[in-house]
Scaffold this motif. Structure first.
Motif, PDB file in Angstrom:
ATOM      1  N   HIS A 131      -6.454   0.924 -10.636  1.00 36.38           N
ATOM      2  CA  HIS A 131      -7.439   1.710  -9.893  1.00 36.38           C
ATOM      3  C   HIS A 131      -6.838   2.315  -8.640  1.00 36.38           C
ATOM      4  O   HIS A 131      -7.233   3.417  -8.222  1.00 36.38           O
ATOM      5  N   ASP A 132      -5.879   1.621  -8.027  1.00 40.20           N
ATOM      6  CA  ASP A 132      -5.216   2.181  -6.847  1.00 40.20           C
ATOM      7  C   ASP A 132      -4.388   3.407  -7.213  1.00 40.20           C
ATOM      8  O   ASP A 132      -4.330   4.378  -6.448  1.00 40.20           O
ATOM      9  N   LEU A 133      -3.743   3.360  -8.360  1.00 39.71           N
ATOM     10  CA  LEU A 133      -2.864   4.459  -8.763  1.00 39.71           C
ATOM     11  C   LEU A 133      -3.634   5.633  -9.348  1.00 39.71           C
ATOM     12  O   LEU A 133      -3.283   6.789  -9.120  1.00 39.71           O
ATOM     13  N   ALA A 145       1.655   6.736  -6.890  1.00 37.98           N
ATOM     14  CA  ALA A 145       0.540   7.607  -7.253  1.00 37.98           C
ATOM     15  C   ALA A 145       0.921   9.072  -7.051  1.00 37.98           C
ATOM     16  O   ALA A 145       0.591   9.938  -7.884  1.00 37.98           O
ATOM     17  N   ARG A 185       2.359   1.911  -3.443  1.00 38.10           N
ATOM     18  CA  ARG A 185       1.330   2.354  -4.374  1.00 38.10           C
ATOM     19  C   ARG A 185       1.003   3.835  -4.141  1.00 38.10           C
ATOM     20  O   ARG A 185       0.819   4.596  -5.094  1.00 38.10           O
ATOM     21  N   THR A 186       0.972   4.218  -2.880  1.00 41.50           N
ATOM     22  CA  THR A 186       0.733   5.624  -2.560  1.00 41.50           C
ATOM     23  C   THR A 186       1.861   6.495  -3.070  1.00 41.50           C
ATOM     24  O   THR A 186       1.636   7.584  -3.622  1.00 41.50           O
ATOM     25  N   LYS A 236       0.825  -1.212   0.000  1.00 42.69           N
ATOM     26  CA  LYS A 236       0.000   0.000   0.000  1.00 42.69           C
ATOM     27  C   LYS A 236       0.855   1.257   0.000  1.00 42.69           C
ATOM     28  O   LYS A 236       0.544   2.238  -0.701  1.00 42.69           O
ATOM     29  N   PRO A 277      -7.555   6.162  -9.574  1.00 39.53           N
ATOM     30  CA  PRO A 277      -8.955   5.756  -9.435  1.00 39.53           C
ATOM     31  C   PRO A 277      -9.914   6.521 -10.338  1.00 39.53           C
ATOM     32  O   PRO A 277     -10.943   5.981 -10.743  1.00 39.53           O
ATOM     33  N   ARG A 334      -5.284  -8.542 -10.611  1.00 38.18           N
ATOM     34  CA  ARG A 334      -4.283  -7.802  -9.823  1.00 38.18           C
ATOM     35  C   ARG A 334      -3.824  -6.550 -10.572  1.00 38.18           C
ATOM     36  O   ARG A 334      -3.647  -5.487  -9.963  1.00 38.18           O
ATOM     37  N   GLN A 365      -6.568  -3.931 -10.360  1.00 40.03           N
ATOM     38  CA  GLN A 365      -6.618  -3.325  -9.032  1.00 40.03           C
ATOM     39  C   GLN A 365      -5.509  -2.291  -8.861  1.00 40.03           C
ATOM     40  O   GLN A 365      -5.734  -1.207  -8.305  1.00 40.03           O
ATOM     41  N   LEU A 366      -4.315  -2.615  -9.354  1.00 42.51           N
ATOM     42  CA  LEU A 366      -3.214  -1.656  -9.277  1.00 42.51           C
ATOM     43  C   LEU A 366      -3.560  -0.390 -10.047  1.00 42.51           C
ATOM     44  O   LEU A 366      -3.328   0.725  -9.560  1.00 42.51           O
TER      45      LEU A 366
END
Length: 312
Positions: free
Chosen positions: A130-132, A89, A85-86, A82, A134, A124, A127-128
């Motif tokens: 969308h995490d980076l 981003a 990823r933050t 997490k 959204p 996976r 998901q990455l």
């Protein structure tokens, strides 16, 4: 080869642009002129940390980027907790780079059982994305694997239904790339697969380097694929000892990128033009990823100006 009239071509391409999140509406009337992004794929920076690579790409002047999610690269989802990823981003936000795509290497052939880990890998990746980003998740692009087209096309069609379900459930476009020597290696084969599925979430990745020196014309291949294309990658191909070898975009001088850009825009494309450095290049001794990215930019950025196409 799949052929369509100019009216059908423009109509279908326009509908595609309006349907997909990665493309903008067609230029018409008093709306803003069409814009494309010029990007660089981090596939060409295999040993760099993602944040460092992103900063380098932004400093060179690119508008956008593609992350490589293959296992040996830093950005493969299983390596990114997490916090990472933050951080990635934030780096994307700080640099202003648009994240247009995630490169995967998934096999569309095989039994339903063999597809289970492939579908998990696609989930996976989605998901990455969308995490980076959204609010504007990138598409996933991949080749289809190896084999003979006639032997595997129905099998791939059936497997692609599962890919479409993942794409729709994750709201992530998956773009399949016809690849020289692969099981899907011609424009009309990619189009056939997409038409069999008939999902707005399954699209194509166009890369003319896989069609050069094969009696497949630039204009014909673009017009065949563009109504179904959500991503364009570029690199060059040279023949050495009668074998195709990939080189940096613009290096061979054989591909008219001004013409490519003009045809793409006329056909309704409003996505990314992403420079890709082949493994045939970055696996050579002494390869310098920063120098390669700079060369790609110097070779391709002027084509946008000559084509009269704005970058955004």
């Amino acid at each position: 080869m799949h052929s369509i009239s100019r009216r059908q071509f423009l109509s279908t391409a326009g509908a595609t642009c309006l349907t997909l999140p990665c493309l903008s509406p067609l230029f018409a009337g008093k709306t803003a002129p069409p814009t494309l992004t010029l990007g660089f794929s981090l596939y060409g920076m295999p040993h760099m940390k993602t944040e460092q690579a992103l900063q380098t790409v932004a400093d060179i002047g690119y508008d956008s980027t593609e992350l490589c999610l293959m296992d040996a690269w830093d950005a493969t989802p299983l390596k990114l907790n997490k916090q990472r990823r933050t951080e990635i981003a934030k780096k994307l936000d700080d640099t202003g780079l648009k994240l247009t795509s995630l490169m995967e290497h998934c096999d569309l052939t095989g039994s339903p059982a063999s597809q289970k880990p492939v579908l998990e890998r696609l989930k996976r990746a989605a998901q990455l994305g969308h995490d980076l980003k959204p609010d504007q998740p990138p598409l996933i692009e991949t080749t289809a694997g190896s084999g003979k087209w006639e032997d595997r096309k129905e099998e791939m069609r059936d497997n692609l239904k599962g890919w479409a379900e993942v794409a729709e459930s994750t709201q992530t476009v998956i773009a399949v790339k016809p690849h020289r020597g692969g099981v899907v290696d011609r424009p009309e084969q990619g189009v056939w697969l997409v038409e069999q599925i008939n999902s707005p979430w399954i699209r194509l990745n166009y890369d003319y380097s896989h069609f050069t020196h094969r009696d497949i014309a630039l204009e014909d291949s673009l017009k065949t694929m563009l109504p179904y294309t959500s991503f364009i990658q570029i690199k060059d191909t040279v023949l050495k000892d009668n074998k195709a070898r990939f080189v940096l975009p613009g290096e061979s001088g054989d591909i008219d990128y001004v013409r490519l850009l003009k045809i793409a825009v006329a056909g309704g494309y409003r996505g990314d033009i992403c420079c890709e450095v082949s493994g045939m290049v970055f696996k050579q001794p002494g390869y310098d990823p920063v120098a390669a990215a700079k060369t790609c930019y110097q070779n391709i950025a002027p084509a946008f100006q000559k084509a009269g196409i704005k970058r955004g």
